[in-house]
Scaffold this motif. Structure first.
Motif, PDB file in Angstrom:
ATOM      1  N   GLY A  91      32.388 -17.812  66.985  1.00 15.62           N
ATOM      2  CA  GLY A  91      31.831 -18.893  67.798  1.00 15.62           C
ATOM      3  C   GLY A  91      32.835 -19.577  68.691  1.00 15.62           C
ATOM      4  O   GLY A  91      32.472 -20.485  69.449  1.00 15.62           O
ATOM      5  N   ALA A  92      34.113 -19.160  68.631  1.00 15.65           N
ATOM      6  CA  ALA A  92      35.115 -19.784  69.511  1.00 15.65           C
ATOM      7  C   ALA A  92      34.858 -19.362  70.948  1.00 15.65           C
ATOM      8  O   ALA A  92      34.404 -18.241  71.210  1.00 15.65           O
ATOM      9  CB  ALA A  92      36.509 -19.367  69.087  1.00 15.65           C
ATOM     10  N   PRO A  93      35.143 -20.223  71.918  1.00 17.25           N
ATOM     11  CA  PRO A  93      34.906 -19.873  73.332  1.00 17.25           C
ATOM     12  C   PRO A  93      35.751 -18.676  73.754  1.00 17.25           C
ATOM     13  O   PRO A  93      36.786 -18.379  73.148  1.00 17.25           O
ATOM     14  CB  PRO A  93      35.313 -21.141  74.088  1.00 17.25           C
ATOM     15  N   ALA A  94      35.335 -18.000  74.813  1.00 18.04           N
ATOM     16  CA  ALA A  94      36.138 -16.919  75.377  1.00 18.04           C
ATOM     17  C   ALA A  94      37.482 -17.470  75.825  1.00 18.04           C
ATOM     18  O   ALA A  94      37.584 -18.611  76.285  1.00 18.04           O
ATOM     19  CB  ALA A  94      35.392 -16.298  76.558  1.00 18.04           C
ATOM     20  N   GLY A  95      38.515 -16.664  75.671  1.00 18.50           N
ATOM     21  CA  GLY A  95      39.855 -17.127  76.013  1.00 18.50           C
ATOM     22  C   GLY A  95      40.542 -17.857  74.873  1.00 18.50           C
ATOM     23  O   GLY A  95      41.599 -18.468  75.071  1.00 18.50           O
ATOM     24  N   SER A  96      39.969 -17.781  73.677  1.00 18.58           N
ATOM     25  CA  SER A  96      40.582 -18.435  72.512  1.00 18.58           C
ATOM     26  C   SER A  96      41.428 -17.433  71.731  1.00 18.58           C
ATOM     27  O   SER A  96      41.169 -16.224  71.744  1.00 18.58           O
ATOM     28  CB  SER A  96      39.500 -19.012  71.592  1.00 18.58           C
ATOM     29  N   PHE A  97      42.407 -17.913  71.044  1.00 20.83           N
ATOM     30  CA  PHE A  97      43.218 -17.078  70.152  1.00 20.83           C
ATOM     31  C   PHE A  97      43.749 -17.978  69.040  1.00 20.83           C
ATOM     32  O   PHE A  97      43.859 -19.201  69.199  1.00 20.83           O
ATOM     33  CB  PHE A  97      44.365 -16.394  70.911  1.00 20.83           C
ATOM     34  N   SER A  98      44.085 -17.368  67.899  1.00 27.95           N
ATOM     35  CA  SER A  98      44.423 -18.154  66.710  1.00 27.95           C
ATOM     36  C   SER A  98      45.735 -17.697  66.088  1.00 27.95           C
ATOM     37  O   SER A  98      46.118 -16.524  66.169  1.00 27.95           O
ATOM     38  CB  SER A  98      43.295 -18.058  65.671  1.00 27.95           C
ATOM     39  N   PHE A  99      46.386 -18.646  65.416  1.00 28.87           N
ATOM     40  CA  PHE A  99      47.613 -18.402  64.656  1.00 28.87           C
ATOM     41  C   PHE A  99      47.470 -19.085  63.300  1.00 28.87           C
ATOM     42  O   PHE A  99      46.665 -20.007  63.126  1.00 28.87           O
ATOM     43  CB  PHE A  99      48.834 -18.994  65.363  1.00 28.87           C
ATOM     44  N   GLU A 100      48.307 -18.645  62.374  1.00 28.46           N
ATOM     45  CA  GLU A 100      48.355 -19.328  61.082  1.00 28.46           C
ATOM     46  C   GLU A 100      49.758 -19.849  60.852  1.00 28.46           C
ATOM     47  O   GLU A 100      50.745 -19.122  61.062  1.00 28.46           O
ATOM     48  CB  GLU A 100      47.946 -18.397  59.939  1.00 28.46           C
ATOM     49  N   VAL A 101      49.846 -21.099  60.449  1.00 30.70           N
ATOM     50  CA  VAL A 101      51.133 -21.710  60.102  1.00 30.70           C
ATOM     51  C   VAL A 101      51.033 -22.272  58.694  1.00 30.70           C
ATOM     52  O   VAL A 101      49.935 -22.469  58.155  1.00 30.70           O
ATOM     53  CB  VAL A 101      51.532 -22.830  61.096  1.00 30.70           C
ATOM     54  N   ALA A 102      52.185 -22.502  58.097  1.00 30.82           N
ATOM     55  CA  ALA A 102      52.243 -23.100  56.754  1.00 30.82           C
ATOM     56  C   ALA A 102      52.927 -24.452  56.849  1.00 30.82           C
ATOM     57  O   ALA A 102      54.019 -24.567  57.421  1.00 30.82           O
ATOM     58  CB  ALA A 102      52.993 -22.198  55.793  1.00 30.82           C
ATOM     59  N   LEU A 103      52.273 -25.461  56.312  1.00 29.03           N
ATOM     60  CA  LEU A 103      52.851 -26.809  56.249  1.00 29.03           C
ATOM     61  C   LEU A 103      53.248 -27.079  54.810  1.00 29.03           C
ATOM     62  O   LEU A 103      52.429 -26.945  53.899  1.00 29.03           O
ATOM     63  CB  LEU A 103      51.857 -27.848  56.757  1.00 29.03           C
ATOM     64  N   ARG A 104      54.507 -27.451  54.617  1.00 30.75           N
ATOM     65  CA  ARG A 104      55.006 -27.718  53.264  1.00 30.75           C
ATOM     66  C   ARG A 104      55.520 -29.152  53.181  1.00 30.75           C
ATOM     67  O   ARG A 104      56.264 -29.603  54.059  1.00 30.75           O
ATOM     68  CB  ARG A 104      56.135 -26.749  52.918  1.00 30.75           C
ATOM     69  N   VAL A 105      55.130 -29.844  52.108  1.00 35.63           N
ATOM     70  CA  VAL A 105      55.646 -31.181  51.815  1.00 35.63           C
ATOM     71  C   VAL A 105      56.626 -31.034  50.656  1.00 35.63           C
ATOM     72  O   VAL A 105      56.241 -30.643  49.556  1.00 35.63           O
ATOM     73  CB  VAL A 105      54.514 -32.164  51.454  1.00 35.63           C
ATOM     74  N   GLN A 106      57.879 -31.345  50.902  1.00 33.05           N
ATOM     75  CA  GLN A 106      58.911 -31.079  49.904  1.00 33.05           C
ATOM     76  C   GLN A 106      58.906 -32.092  48.759  1.00 33.05           C
ATOM     77  O   GLN A 106      59.075 -31.722  47.595  1.00 33.05           O
ATOM     78  CB  GLN A 106      60.283 -31.079  50.580  1.00 33.05           C
ATOM     79  N   SER A 107      58.763 -33.377  49.066  1.00 31.03           N
ATOM     80  CA  SER A 107      58.866 -34.413  48.035  1.00 31.03           C
ATOM     81  C   SER A 107      58.210 -35.687  48.533  1.00 31.03           C
ATOM     82  O   SER A 107      57.740 -35.755  49.669  1.00 31.03           O
ATOM     83  CB  SER A 107      60.341 -34.674  47.686  1.00 31.03           C
ATOM     84  N   GLY A 108      58.246 -36.713  47.662  1.00 33.87           N
ATOM     85  CA  GLY A 108      57.699 -38.008  48.047  1.00 33.87           C
ATOM     86  C   GLY A 108      56.192 -38.076  47.892  1.00 33.87           C
ATOM     87  O   GLY A 108      55.562 -37.199  47.308  1.00 33.87           O
TER      88      GLY A 108
END
Length: 202
Positions: A91-108
């Motif tokens: 369902g994403a519009p034409a001209g779309s593309f995707s990536f995957e990233v990882a978010l890490r929280v170390q502490s706190g």
């Protein structure tokens, strides 16, 4: 002629030092002149005052625990790593593309991402999960970023050092921070932009 004269005060006593029973040589303090029940009340109050004063001194001079350190700023404990390209969501519009990233929280304390964006005027960005989302310390959250080309004329032909603008919040602060996911992200983004714009008509 013999006789008995007036009593003379003994050594260490004075005339008039007579107790209430008429016994000479006994000096009476001010509390002694009070009735027994009044004397007991005065002594009780004095004892209580002494105990309170001693307790207050002990409380005032007790060792104090140092204050707990402030939580870290969210940008100090969060890192974002590029993983790979990802299938474009249905369902994403034409001209779309995707990536995957990882978010890490170390502490706190947990960190909430309240905004994700990118710097190019010709692109728009959405994420899955959608903002805002929260990540606890010691956790890694995978995020799918989908970009859509809105204007090829304003999109970069070659993204040299593209970055992600992320607003982070924890119990200590709210920060807007820019992350550079790395050279693989720059390469894949440049390729995706070329494909998207070459497929655009008009």
């Amino acid at each position: 002629m013999s006789g008995v004269g007036p009593l003379e005060p003994g050594e260490g006593t004075h005339a008039g030092d007579v107790d209430t029973d008429g016994v000479p040589g006994v000096r009476r303090g001010p509390l002694a002149r009070l009735p027994d029940r009044h004397r007991r009340a005065v002594l009780t109050a004095a004892t209580a005052a002494a105990l309170l004063a001693g307790g207050g001194y002990v409380y005032a001079t007790r060792p104090h625990k140092p204050p707990a350190p402030a939580p870290p700023y969210p940008s100090q404990v969060v890192d974002i790593t590029y993983l790979h390209t990802e299938a474009t969501p249905r369902g994403a519009p034409a001209g779309s593309f995707s990536f995957e990233v990882a978010l890490r929280v170390q502490s706190g304390p947990p960190v909430t991402v309240t905004r994700m964006a990118q710097p190019y005027a010709g692109l728009s960005l959405t994420s899955e999960p959608a903002v805002p989302f929260r990540t606890a310390a010691g956790s890694i959250r995978k995020i799918t970023i989908t970009m859509h080309v809105t204007d090829c004329a304003k999109a970069p032909e070659n993204a040299g050092l593209p970055f992600l603008d992320v607003t982070l919040r924890n119990t200590h602060a709210i920060e807007a921070h820019s992350y550079i996911p790395g050279p693989r992200y720059a390469h894949d983004l440049s390729q995706a932009l070329q494909v998207a714009c070459s497929n655009r008509s008009g």
